[in-house]
Scaffold this motif. Structure first.
Motif, PDB file in Angstrom:
ATOM      1  N   PRO A 403       0.828  -1.216   0.000  1.00  0.00           N
ATOM      2  CA  PRO A 403       0.000   0.000   0.000  1.00  0.00           C
ATOM      3  C   PRO A 403       0.857   1.259   0.000  1.00  0.00           C
ATOM      4  O   PRO A 403       0.510   2.249  -0.656  1.00  0.00           O
ATOM      5  N   MET A 682      -1.364   6.449  12.902  1.00  0.00           N
ATOM      6  CA  MET A 682      -1.778   5.060  12.809  1.00  0.00           C
ATOM      7  C   MET A 682      -0.715   4.103  13.328  1.00  0.00           C
ATOM      8  O   MET A 682      -0.948   2.901  13.403  1.00  0.00           O
ATOM      9  N   GLY A 683       0.424   4.641  13.669  1.00  0.00           N
ATOM     10  CA  GLY A 683       1.448   3.784  14.255  1.00  0.00           C
ATOM     11  C   GLY A 683       2.603   3.464  13.320  1.00  0.00           C
ATOM     12  O   GLY A 683       3.440   2.636  13.655  1.00  0.00           O
ATOM     13  N   PHE A 684       2.656   4.109  12.157  1.00  0.00           N
ATOM     14  CA  PHE A 684       3.820   3.911  11.299  1.00  0.00           C
ATOM     15  C   PHE A 684       5.016   4.595  11.932  1.00  0.00           C
ATOM     16  O   PHE A 684       4.887   5.669  12.535  1.00  0.00           O
TER      17      PHE A 684
ATOM     18  N   THR B  98       5.102   5.300  19.461  1.00  0.00           N
ATOM     19  CA  THR B  98       4.727   4.813  18.136  1.00  0.00           C
ATOM     20  C   THR B  98       4.371   3.340  18.200  1.00  0.00           C
ATOM     21  O   THR B  98       3.362   2.898  17.648  1.00  0.00           O
ATOM     22  N   GLN B  99       5.207   2.608  18.903  1.00  0.00           N
ATOM     23  CA  GLN B  99       4.971   1.178  19.031  1.00  0.00           C
ATOM     24  C   GLN B  99       3.624   0.912  19.715  1.00  0.00           C
ATOM     25  O   GLN B  99       2.856   0.062  19.297  1.00  0.00           O
ATOM     26  N   ARG B 101       0.984   2.951  19.784  1.00  0.00           N
ATOM     27  CA  ARG B 101      -0.110   3.281  18.859  1.00  0.00           C
ATOM     28  C   ARG B 101      -0.304   2.177  17.833  1.00  0.00           C
ATOM     29  O   ARG B 101      -1.405   1.789  17.489  1.00  0.00           O
ATOM     30  N   ARG B 102       0.840   1.698  17.359  1.00  0.00           N
ATOM     31  CA  ARG B 102       0.831   0.688  16.310  1.00  0.00           C
ATOM     32  C   ARG B 102       0.094  -0.577  16.768  1.00  0.00           C
ATOM     33  O   ARG B 102      -0.676  -1.173  16.035  1.00  0.00           O
ATOM     34  N   PHE B 107      -7.389   5.470  15.694  1.00  0.00           N
ATOM     35  CA  PHE B 107      -7.854   6.850  15.812  1.00  0.00           C
ATOM     36  C   PHE B 107      -8.874   7.183  14.730  1.00  0.00           C
ATOM     37  O   PHE B 107      -8.718   6.749  13.582  1.00  0.00           O
ATOM     38  N   LEU B 114      -8.214  10.481   5.071  1.00  0.00           N
ATOM     39  CA  LEU B 114      -7.924   9.316   4.243  1.00  0.00           C
ATOM     40  C   LEU B 114      -6.833   9.696   3.244  1.00  0.00           C
ATOM     41  O   LEU B 114      -6.663  10.867   2.919  1.00  0.00           O
ATOM     42  N   GLU B 122      -7.682  -0.073   0.044  1.00  0.00           N
ATOM     43  CA  GLU B 122      -6.243   0.136   0.188  1.00  0.00           C
ATOM     44  C   GLU B 122      -5.940   0.976   1.425  1.00  0.00           C
ATOM     45  O   GLU B 122      -4.937   0.750   2.110  1.00  0.00           O
ATOM     46  N   ASN B 123      -6.817   1.943   1.700  1.00  0.00           N
ATOM     47  CA  ASN B 123      -6.650   2.731   2.914  1.00  0.00           C
ATOM     48  C   ASN B 123      -6.700   1.833   4.136  1.00  0.00           C
ATOM     49  O   ASN B 123      -5.941   2.024   5.080  1.00  0.00           O
ATOM     50  N   LEU B 126      -3.637  -0.483   4.448  1.00  0.00           N
ATOM     51  CA  LEU B 126      -2.430   0.207   4.887  1.00  0.00           C
ATOM     52  C   LEU B 126      -2.045  -0.191   6.308  1.00  0.00           C
ATOM     53  O   LEU B 126      -0.887  -0.469   6.598  1.00  0.00           O
ATOM     54  N   VAL B 127      -3.047  -0.226   7.219  1.00  0.00           N
ATOM     55  CA  VAL B 127      -2.715  -0.569   8.600  1.00  0.00           C
ATOM     56  C   VAL B 127      -2.546  -2.064   8.782  1.00  0.00           C
ATOM     57  O   VAL B 127      -1.780  -2.510   9.620  1.00  0.00           O
ATOM     58  N   ASP B 129      -1.015  -3.856   7.117  1.00  0.00           N
ATOM     59  CA  ASP B 129       0.391  -4.118   6.838  1.00  0.00           C
ATOM     60  C   ASP B 129       1.282  -4.093   8.065  1.00  0.00           C
ATOM     61  O   ASP B 129       2.291  -4.771   8.112  1.00  0.00           O
ATOM     62  N   ILE B 130       0.926  -3.237   9.015  1.00  0.00           N
ATOM     63  CA  ILE B 130       1.834  -3.069  10.148  1.00  0.00           C
ATOM     64  C   ILE B 130       1.300  -3.727  11.414  1.00  0.00           C
ATOM     65  O   ILE B 130       1.949  -3.699  12.451  1.00  0.00           O
ATOM     66  N   ARG B 169     -10.551   1.744   8.818  1.00  0.00           N
ATOM     67  CA  ARG B 169      -9.091   1.757   8.839  1.00  0.00           C
ATOM     68  C   ARG B 169      -8.578   1.714  10.284  1.00  0.00           C
ATOM     69  O   ARG B 169      -7.607   1.032  10.598  1.00  0.00           O
ATOM     70  N   LYS B 173      -6.592  -2.859  12.404  1.00  0.00           N
ATOM     71  CA  LYS B 173      -5.509  -3.558  13.100  1.00  0.00           C
ATOM     72  C   LYS B 173      -6.018  -4.297  14.328  1.00  0.00           C
ATOM     73  O   LYS B 173      -5.237  -4.850  15.084  1.00  0.00           O
TER      74      LYS B 173
END
Ligand code: ATP
Ligand code: MG
Lengths: 774, 251
Positions: A403, A682-684, B98-99, B101-102, B107, B114, B122-123, B126-127, B129-130, B169, B173
């Motif tokens: 993405p 978002m945590g990136f 960050t970790q 939040r991830r 949020f 967006l 895809e939006n 995006l999350v 993915d992580i 979105r 996660k």
């Protein structure tokens, strides 16, 4: 905002600075040269002969237009320099130490003037002294009029006549092997039996004198005494070369900076309009608050004016010390004793005016578009057109992208306008880098053709008087000589209608092996046994002739024949204008036997020292030139001459490239900060979101390479055309190294900019970014 | 002082203090603006529990967003302590936040944020993915009722739909906490209800602790607890005994 403004101004400043700097430098150099020439009473007309009685000077003085005449004795001699195995030769010039101001006067740099009595004392030319590290007090021995004489150097000096020392008959002069010594006239007279006589005269002219007429009369007067043709300053070897060098430096100083200025102005517009585009939203909001179009327009006008003024001012301020420095560099290179600095005021005003008009015209449309924006248009980023598949998608590559990868690609594809702007901006940055550095390739190419493909001899010998065929035999018996090819050079004046050119007509073997004249395509030019000239393209242009035309050849030596000879062939080449013919035909034309001027020689390198030692003892040999040494010398000289200019150009090109890329990066950051902040929330991680930005910059940078390099070649081509002077033509050569160098700088600039932007990205205030509506 | 005492007793009253997800004590946030100090929060104590639906109400400038940002690891308090489960958010550095939040936080903002270049799915992807254990992006979109719009770009969606994609979105996660700052602020009533309904459903179906800031008091009816903020202090925490569904809301 101020960062961007400053970066934009600096782009413009670079263009203005290079332009003004170059102009100021050239102006200062010209002034310094003229000052030196007038301070040292540099002659206007020169003539040399075999031997003339002193009273001829009075008759010369009577030529209408002549102001002053000074006679001299000039001789070429072989020197034995301690700690130098190879022989050196030099030009001995008489001076009158007792007399006051003289023409072509010698400026002492160190030491004192020679004493006309006692042991022979001389002043050595600066180049010669520098090449050997001579100091006042050093001794030399010389063969003078058949006798070995000890010379004592008492001073180091220079004269306007020998800013460039050229060894007669030689294509190039090696300052170690050939120099100038000034010696009291009385001692010179004694050594060469020239009492009451002279063999060289210098004249200055009154203003409005007819040079042509003076030359004609001087030729008439000296003809009986073996005169080889009077010439004016433009044909004086040192000045000719200096003028040529200055002209080349001058055109280089004009063309490249002009293109720089144009590119800088263009980039100014590009970046400015992107900046305005990026501020659309704020503008719309202001409009919603009731600001008028005019008020918004005025705001941006003021901004443009401020940026241009700031840019010009920085440019001027930069150019001042730089042109001062550069003038000094060149003045030292050209050996002007005094430097008169002058700031090119007119050109400076012109440069800022041009950039002002251009930048203003360029930004006008973006200002107009911005101020006409309807109130409160929400600057929604353009969405991808859902119906039309993107390039990447059509190629079927999209499925391989994460993405984040898609985000990068889509943004680039949908915001075509700003992508195109960035790519074009970077491409221009790259192109100026090519322009700033390609000249080295040209020099390398010309040098290689000249010293490796044309000249294949190891050494070149020149004879004192033209030698007979007998000496062919002698030469072959010199130690280490494996092969020899002879040549004849004759000083001539070629004439066609009102056009004329003075040069050394060269007679070569039909298919010479050791010295091959090459055309543009590096094919050997043959000199068949016909009574006809083969001339270079440049000479054909100077004389305005084509193959089959006839030219008048006026021999300036010996029997002074005047003949009409057809042009057999014109060949394009990059060397100085040249005329050639078959050597045997030349002998016939001169109505002489095999009189030789010199030889190109192939030597067993192990026996070079032996050869040198032998040549020192051979009075018939006037000069010897080691090709490899000459090659090195040439490269050194040329690179010294162009070094300053090239470095400065390159530096500015780098700043311009960096400025554009930095701006692109800042704008990209501004445009993407919202998305990036969202990703961070978002945590990136920082590293992960910087891929988005850096990936985008990387793609833009890579896209700009295939566009920027051809544009750079185009600029280089224009510059080559502009360097095409009356006497020189340059090949258009851009090497892979130049491309690689330019691309490397572009990429490094991109990396540095990315790092800066990345640091800014790390400080991104997530909350603040998200608080505002897009 | 009385306010603080009420609050503490409220949280203890709820009787599940041992498995609370958030524990904030004496949270203070001071913004230094040159010479003036702006006190956004003045000693906030609060506990939040898994699966709860919290609504935060209060006048503008009372510190709602500040509180939410601190809970979400976007900001750190000037004083006081905040803990998420066994993570100490008070002294966490940027990396740790960050970790955090991830792994744990989703949020939703007033302006959907967006990525314009990416389609709805895809939006959401995006999350995914992580995240270590993401929801299937399609499933996330289905939860907000947009399964059939997955290949549309944000510009092809209405504001309410965009906000729902933003919600999908945020939950993509499978976060433990869903924090929404005025999610309906930019929407009309009808659309706002659809969006709130989506949030409420996620709270129900996934059991995600959900905190929603709003200016609309009637949304409080959806909550398990309602937190009232004023001038940087919690003035009241009300247990809602009569929880409604979004459809029942009277705006
Ligand atoms: N970055 C900042 N710098 C200075 N002061 C700030 C900053 N962010 C918030 N504040 C101040 O902190 C106080 C609380 O702000 P906060 O955003 O939390 O209010 P809020 O309750 O969310 O208000 P609203 O309902 O209007 O969104 C306000 O007085 C605000 O001015
Ligand atoms: Mg708020």
């Amino acid at each position: 905002m101020w960062r961007q403004g400053l970066a934009i101004s600096i782009l413009l400043a670079c263009g203005v600075a290079t332009f003004v700097m170059s102009m100021s430098t050239m102006l200062s150099l010209k002034r310094s040269m003229n000052q030196y020439y007038s301070d040292s009473h540099f002659g206007d007309v020169f003539v040399s002969m075999t031997r003339a009685p002193s009273e001829l000077a009075n008759r010369m003085k009577e030529i209408p237009g002549v102001a002053r005449v000074e006679t001299r004795i000039v001789q070429n001699i072989i020197l034995d320099v301690p700690q130098m195995s190879e022989p050196a030769s030099c030009r001995l010039v008489s001076i009158n130490p007792e007399a006051g101001s003289s023409l072509n006067s010698v400026t002492l740099i160190r030491g004192r003037l020679p004493n006309p009595t006692g042991q022979v004392e001389v002043i050595a030319s600066e180049q010669f002294a520098d090449a050997h590290g001579f100091q006042p007090g050093d001794q030399l021995s010389a063969i003078m009029g058949g006798r070995k004489e000890r010379l004592r150097i008492v001073g180091i000096g220079m004269s306007p006549e020998f800013i460039y020392v050229t060894q007669p008959g030689l294509l190039l002069t090696d300052n170690r092997r050939y120099g100038v010594l000034w010696m009291p006239r009385r001692q010179l007279e004694a050594a060469f039996n020239m009492e009451g006589a002279f063999n060289d005269a210098v004249m200055t002219l009154r203003s409005r004198a007819s040079v042509k007429n003076v030359l004609f009369r001087a030729d008439q007067l000296t003809e009986r005494y073996g005169g080889v043709g009077a010439y004016d300053r433009s044909d004086q070897p040192s000045h000719h070369r200096l003028a040529d060098e200055m002209h080349q430096t001058g055109s280089m100083a004009f063309v490249t900076p002009s293109i720089f200025l144009a590119v800088a102005t263009f980039l100014f517009n590009l970046v400015f309009s992107r900046m305005v585009h990026q501020q659309q939203e704020q503008i719309a909001t202001l409009r919603a608050f009731g600001y008028r179009q005019r008020e918004i327009g005025m705001y941006y006008m003021k901004l443009v004016i401020t940026l241009i003024l700031l840019g010009s001012l920085i440019g001027f301020l930069l150019s001042l010390p730089m042109s001062w420095w550069m003038t000094n560099q060149y003045a030292r290179f050209f050996r002007f004793p005094t430097v008169l600095y002058e700031f090119a005021r007119t050109e400076a005003v012109l440069a800022s005016l041009i950039s002002f008009v251009a930048a203003f015209a360029g930004s006008f449309s973006s200002i107009r578009r911005a101020s006409r924006l309807p109130p409160a248009v929400s600057m929604r980023p353009e969405a991808p057109n859902a119906d039309r598949a993107s390039i990447v998608k059509r190629l079927g590559l999209e499925m391989y992208l994460s993405p984040i990868g898609r985000m990068i690609v889509r943004r680039l594809e949908t915001n075509k306008r700003s992508t195109a702007f960035s790519v074009l901006g970077m491409a221009m940055g790259l192109s100026v880098l090519v322009l700033g550095s390609f000249f080295q390739d040209t020099i390398n190419y010309v040098t290689e053709v000249q010293f490796e493909r044309t000249q294949r001899q190891d050494v070149m010998l020149t004879f004192y008087e033209t030698a007979s065929a007998q000496s062919q035999h002698d030469i072959l018996h010199l130690p280490g000589v494996t092969r020899a090819e002879y040549f004849r050079t004759v000083p001539v004046r070629l004439r066609q209608g009102s056009k004329e050119h003075r040069l050394e007509l060269m007679g070569l073997e039909e298919q010479a092996e050791l010295f091959r004249v090459l055309d543009d395509a590096e094919r050997q030019v043959p000199f068949p046994s016909i009574r006809a000239l083969t001339i270079s393209q440049k000479l054909a242009e100077i004389l305005d002739v084509v193959t089959g035309d006839k030219v008048t050849v006026e021999v300036l030596d010996g029997k002074r024949q005047r003949l009409t000879v057809p042009i057999a062939r014109v060949f394009p080449d990059y060397a100085t204008p040249g005329a050639y013919m078959n050597r045997h035909e030349l002998h016939l034309l001169m109505q002489e036997g095999e009189r030789l001027s010199g030889a190109f020689i192939e030597v067993d390198p192990r026996r070079l020292d032996e050869l040198y030692a032998q040549v020192k003892e051979t009075p018939a040999i006037a000069g010897i030139l080691d090709k490899n040494a000459a090659h090195k010398n040439f490269v050194k000289t040329v690179s010294e001459n162009t070094f300053v200019m090239r470095m400065v150009n390159y530096a500015f090109a780098s700043i311009i490239a960096f400025g554009v890329i930095y701006n692109c990066a800042l704008i990209t950051l501004a445009e993407r900060s919202r998305d990036l902040a969202t990703l961070r929330v978002m945590g990136f991680k920082r590293r992960e979101i910087s891929t988005v930005l850096l990936g985008e910059l990387a793609i833009i940078t890579l896209l700009s390479v295939p566009i920027g390099l051809p544009i750079g070649c185009g600029f280089a081509f224009v510059a080559t055309l502009a360097l095409d002077t009356e006497t020189h033509r340059f090949p258009f050569v851009v090497s892979r190294a130049t491309f690689a160098g330019a691309t490397t700088i572009l990429i490094s600039s991109a990396i540095v900019s990315s790092l800066v932007v990345r640091r800014m990205l790390d400080k991104l205030d997530l909350i603040a970014v998200l608080k505002v509506k897009e | 002082m009385t306010a603080r005492e009420t609050k503490i007793s409220t949280s203890i009253d709820s009787g599940v203090a041992f498995d609370r997800l958030f524990q904030a004590r004496g949270l203070t946030k001071v913004y230094r603006m040159g010479e003036v100090d702006v006190h956004a929060l003045r000693g906030v104590d609060i506990d939040l529990f898994p699966g709860e639906f919290i609504v935060i109400l209060g006048p503008s400038g009372s510190g709602k967003s500040t509180l939410l940002n601190i809970l979400g690891g976007l900001d750190v308090p000037t004083e006081g302590q905040v803990k998420y489960s066994d993570h100490d958010l008070t002294n966490a550095d940027e990396e740790e936040l960050t970790q955090y939040r991830r792994e744990h936080v989703g949020f939703v903002f007033q302006f959907y944020n967006l990525i314009a270049g990416l389609t709805a799915i895809e939006n959401v992807a995006l999350v995914a993915d992580i995240a270590p254990d993401p929801l299937d992006p399609e499933e996330a979109l289905r939860l907000v009722g947009l399964a059939d719009r997955q290949n549309h770009y944000p510009s092809q969606l209405s504001g309410g739909e965009q906000q729902r994609v933003a919600i999908a979105r945020a939950i993509g996660k499978r976060p433990d906490v869903l924090l929404c700052d005025e999610p309906t602020g930019a929407l009309d009533v009808k659309t706002g209800i659809v969006v709130l309904d989506a949030i409420a459903r996620i709270n129900q179906e996934l059991g995600t602790l959900t905190a929603v800031i709003t200016h609309n008091a009637s949304i409080a009816d959806l909550a398990d607890r309602v937190v009232y903020l004023s001038d940087g202090c919690i003035v009241e925490i009300k247990q809602n005994t009569n929880k409604k569904t979004a459809a029942d809301l009277v705006w």
